[in-house]
Design an enzyme around this catalytic site. Structure first.
Site, PDB file in Angstrom:
ATOM      1  N   CYS A 120      -1.925   4.246  12.789  1.00  0.00           N
ATOM      2  CA  CYS A 120      -2.490   5.683  12.870  1.00  0.00           C
ATOM      3  C   CYS A 120      -3.110   6.148  14.102  1.00  0.00           C
ATOM      4  O   CYS A 120      -3.332   5.183  14.805  1.00  0.00           O
ATOM      5  CB  CYS A 120      -3.579   5.841  11.624  1.00  0.00           C
TER       6      CYS A 120
ATOM      7  N   LYS B 269      -2.081  -4.798   9.284  1.00  0.00           N
ATOM      8  CA  LYS B 269      -0.731  -4.480   9.003  1.00  0.00           C
ATOM      9  C   LYS B 269      -0.123  -3.955  10.384  1.00  0.00           C
ATOM     10  O   LYS B 269      -0.697  -2.861  10.855  1.00  0.00           O
ATOM     11  CB  LYS B 269      -0.565  -3.651   7.774  1.00  0.00           C
TER      12      LYS B 269
ATOM     13  N   LEU C 207      -1.523  10.448   4.148  1.00  0.00           N
ATOM     14  CA  LEU C 207      -2.563   9.466   3.587  1.00  0.00           C
ATOM     15  C   LEU C 207      -3.546  10.271   2.746  1.00  0.00           C
ATOM     16  O   LEU C 207      -4.681   9.933   2.874  1.00  0.00           O
ATOM     17  CB  LEU C 207      -3.094   8.855   4.690  1.00  0.00           C
TER      18      LEU C 207
ATOM     19  N   LYS D 112      -3.608   1.943  -2.317  1.00  0.00           N
ATOM     20  CA  LYS D 112      -3.232   3.050  -1.372  1.00  0.00           C
ATOM     21  C   LYS D 112      -4.315   3.298  -0.362  1.00  0.00           C
ATOM     22  O   LYS D 112      -5.516   2.982  -0.488  1.00  0.00           O
ATOM     23  CB  LYS D 112      -3.529   4.426  -2.463  1.00  0.00           C
ATOM     24  N   GLY D 113      -3.804   3.480   0.857  1.00  0.00           N
ATOM     25  CA  GLY D 113      -4.873   3.619   1.931  1.00  0.00           C
ATOM     26  C   GLY D 113      -6.116   4.358   1.843  1.00  0.00           C
ATOM     27  O   GLY D 113      -5.709   5.589   1.313  1.00  0.00           O
TER      28      GLY D 113
ATOM     29  N   SER E  73       0.838  -1.189   0.079  1.00  0.00           N
ATOM     30  CA  SER E  73       0.054   0.044   0.077  1.00  0.00           C
ATOM     31  C   SER E  73       0.966   1.285  -0.093  1.00  0.00           C
ATOM     32  O   SER E  73       1.755   1.143   0.552  1.00  0.00           O
ATOM     33  CB  SER E  73      -1.115   0.122   1.393  1.00  0.00           C
TER      34      SER E  73
END
Lengths: 311, 286
Positions: free
Chosen positions: A133, A169, A76, A48-49, A24
């Site tokens: 995050c 993850k 992000l 991609k996130g 990602s």
């Protein structure tokens, strides 16, 4: 040589035609790289996130090259889950390769809402949960640095997306990654991917300022491969669910090293920046590399590392 | 050393439209230093074997990663395509950091990984009076531009620079179009250059012409301001730090203005590598 495999989850399995995925944040939505290789030849691609709403990301500079690696603090930036589902996903070869949606949120509830939105998308094979995050409601503590928070996110996503394989993850920026791994496994994760980037920093001596607008950022690339191998080795011993390894993988031999220490599959990340066909070339070369190394049964080779002293 | 003309029959006529970028391995044909003889050069024309591209536009760029980067310099570097002929591609660079330092040691036969052509190039309107504004290394993409322009008598260039004129591929341009160059050496030179930019842009505005600019950010801001004041159509080529060149790493973003065509992307970060590097001046905030 047939390198297809099934990541056997606690609730949902994930079938991969080969063990090479893209990581990602390094491969866009896949479409950006479709002129450099056939996306359908990859085991899967992690996009991609995605967040619930579009995000603009951080100020520039967001990236900086470091010795054998790079730091990023992109923040992000993404178009949001709706744009992904309506504009990107239909253009991806999701019938031929596993499309894995990486998801990112600032609260457990938001994670659940994202997972619920994606659960009904036929083209999404799995969700990869980015727990590196900050939890806005818990004063910005990272979900992935707290076993209870990581478990709370995992079980919320698990419950909200009962039809999807849930891959969590993990961040390497923790004291004991095996502890976090066990915690998310207990909370219902179908598999674990590791590692996310290592927190790092670079400064400019001339300007006496940080190299990144965000001051700190995530280190990736070949520089982190030894850390990634260590983490995968520790996690693979700690849990029963499959582990997907990533961190500095550039070649088929690098990928096999991760398999040797216990990974079932791998992701190619920063390698895509060294050459845009990196993941395609790696997937294509893997059978020949196995042959060169006398690996006839990849299943038996996985996790077959021998060592003398206990750690 | 220096003043070599980067010429040769252009690879193809200018065509509008996107080409599919590809990845290839090229050989170094030679590395020609530019600048005054007797001084160690920091300016080079890198001539590579021709990549297998069907079409390209001046203003587009290529990612180059020589084998001598090893693993310690993982990123490729973006270079505006200087010129392309049937036999070779020329990139022009100034030694600025670790990557270009190592590129200055390339020799004939060395291998370079390349992907391109990337991004959006400059528009070409053969019948419009066209003013090219170049600051320093911003001259590079205009070599290809004037070589491919079918009516070069409609084109002129204003070139501002700090290093000696022999450091830049000016001869490859002024054999096609007139070049006025101004070197910034003492206080007052910059004001004079800015004044000249404004006057030349005013002329273009009266002729309803086209202004294309490439150079350092302060220079681009000046051009952008004059373009807005004078109401002249103007494109700017931006340069930002990039890792991938294909829109994935999101490192090179620039901010769009409220005039950006897609309403959903106004006042938002967009990738310079794919939406640019050439933008209409009123579409971005510098």
């Amino acid at each position: 040589m047939d390198l297809s495999l099934t990541l056997k989850g606690q609730v949902c399995d994930l079938h991969l035609k080969n063990p090479v995925l893209t990581a990602s944040g390094t491969f866009g939505y896949g479409l950006e790289f479709s002129t450099f290789g056939d996306l359908a030849t990859l085991g899967g691609l992690v996009v991609k996130g995605l967040s619930l709403k579009p995000r603009q990301g951080n100020a520039v500079p967001r990236i900086v090259e470091t010795t054998a690696g790079m730091l990023n603090a992109v923040g992000l930036q993404n178009d949001g889950v709706e744009v992904f589902c309506t504009e990107k996903l239909p253009r991806l070869p999701w019938r031929d390769t596993a499309i894995i949606a990486n998801i990112y949120a600032a609260s457990v509830e938001e994670f659940a809402a994202l997972a619920a939105r994606l659960d009904g998308e036929e083209g999404v094979a799995a969700l990869e949960v980015n727990v590196s995050c900050p939890n806005v409601k818990a004063g910005g503590a990272l979900f992935g640095q707290d076993a209870h928070l990581a478990a709370a996110v995992t079980s919320a996503v698990r419950a909200a997306a009962p039809h999807k394989h849930i891959m969590v993850k993990l961040s390497p920026n923790v004291t004991d990654i095996a502890l976090i791994a066990r915690s998310v496994e207990d909370a219902g994760a179908d598999s674990i991917s590791c590692i996310n980037t290592l927190l790092g920093m670079a400064v400019n001596l001339s300007t006496r300022r940080p190299a990144l607008a965000n001051v700190v950022g995530g280190l990736s690339g070949p520089a982190i491969k030894p850390v990634a191998l260590r983490c995968v080795w520790q996690v693979a011993q700690a849990v029963s669910v499959p582990v997907v390894g990533l961190g500095g993988i550039l070649s088929a031999e690098d990928a096999l090293e991760f398999l040797l220490v216990g990974a079932s599959a791998v992701q190619v990340g920063t390698g895509n920046f060294l050459r845009p066909d990196c993941a395609f070339a790696l997937a294509a070369e893997l059978p020949a590399a196995c042959e060169r190394l006398g690996i006839t049964d990849v299943t038996a080779f996985r996790g077959s590392l021998q060592w003398d002293t206990a750690c | 050393m220096g003043n070599e003309r980067l010429t040769g029959r252009p690879l193809c006529a200018y065509k509008e439209g996107m080409s599919q970028p590809n990845f290839c391995e090229l050989d170094v044909l030679d590395l020609v230093p530019f600048g005054q003889s007797g001084k160690e050069s920091r300016f080079f024309a890198l001539r590579l074997t021709r990549p297998d591209w069907h079409i390209w536009q001046p203003g587009q760029f290529v990612m180059l990663r020589p084998d001598n980067f090893g693993l310690d310099l993982p990123w490729a570097r973006p270079f505006g395509i200087c010129h392309m002929t049937a036999r070779h591609m020329i990139c022009f660079f100034q030694v600025r950091g670790r990557g270009t330092q190592r590129m200055s040691r390339l020799r004939a036969g060395d291998r370079v990984r390349a992907w391109g052509p990337l991004g959006q190039g400059f528009v070409m309107e053969p019948d419009s009076p066209t003013l090219l504004l170049a600051g320093g290394m911003g001259i590079v993409p205009f070599v290809g531009y004037v070589n491919l322009h079918p009516k070069p008598w409609n084109v002129s260039m204003l070139f501002g620079h700090r290093e000696h004129i022999s450091c830049y591929p000016v001869d490859s341009i002024n054999e096609h179009v007139p070049v006025d160059s101004l070197r910034e050496q003492q206080s007052g030179d910059l004001d004079n250059f800015i004044y000249t930019i404004q006057e030349r842009m005013r002329d273009l505005a009266e002729q309803q012409g086209l202004v294309l600019a490439c150079g350092p950010t302060p220079f681009m801001r000046t051009v952008q301001t004059f373009a807005a004041e004078l109401g002249v159509r103007c494109q700017l080529s931006l340069e930002n730090r990039m890792a991938c060149g294909v829109g994935a790493c999101l490192g090179c973003v620039a901010r769009t203005s409220s005039s950006w065509p897609d309403p959903h992307k106004r006042d938002s970060p967009v990738q310079v590598c794919t939406h640019g590097p050439v933008f209409w001046a009123d579409h971005v905030v510098l």
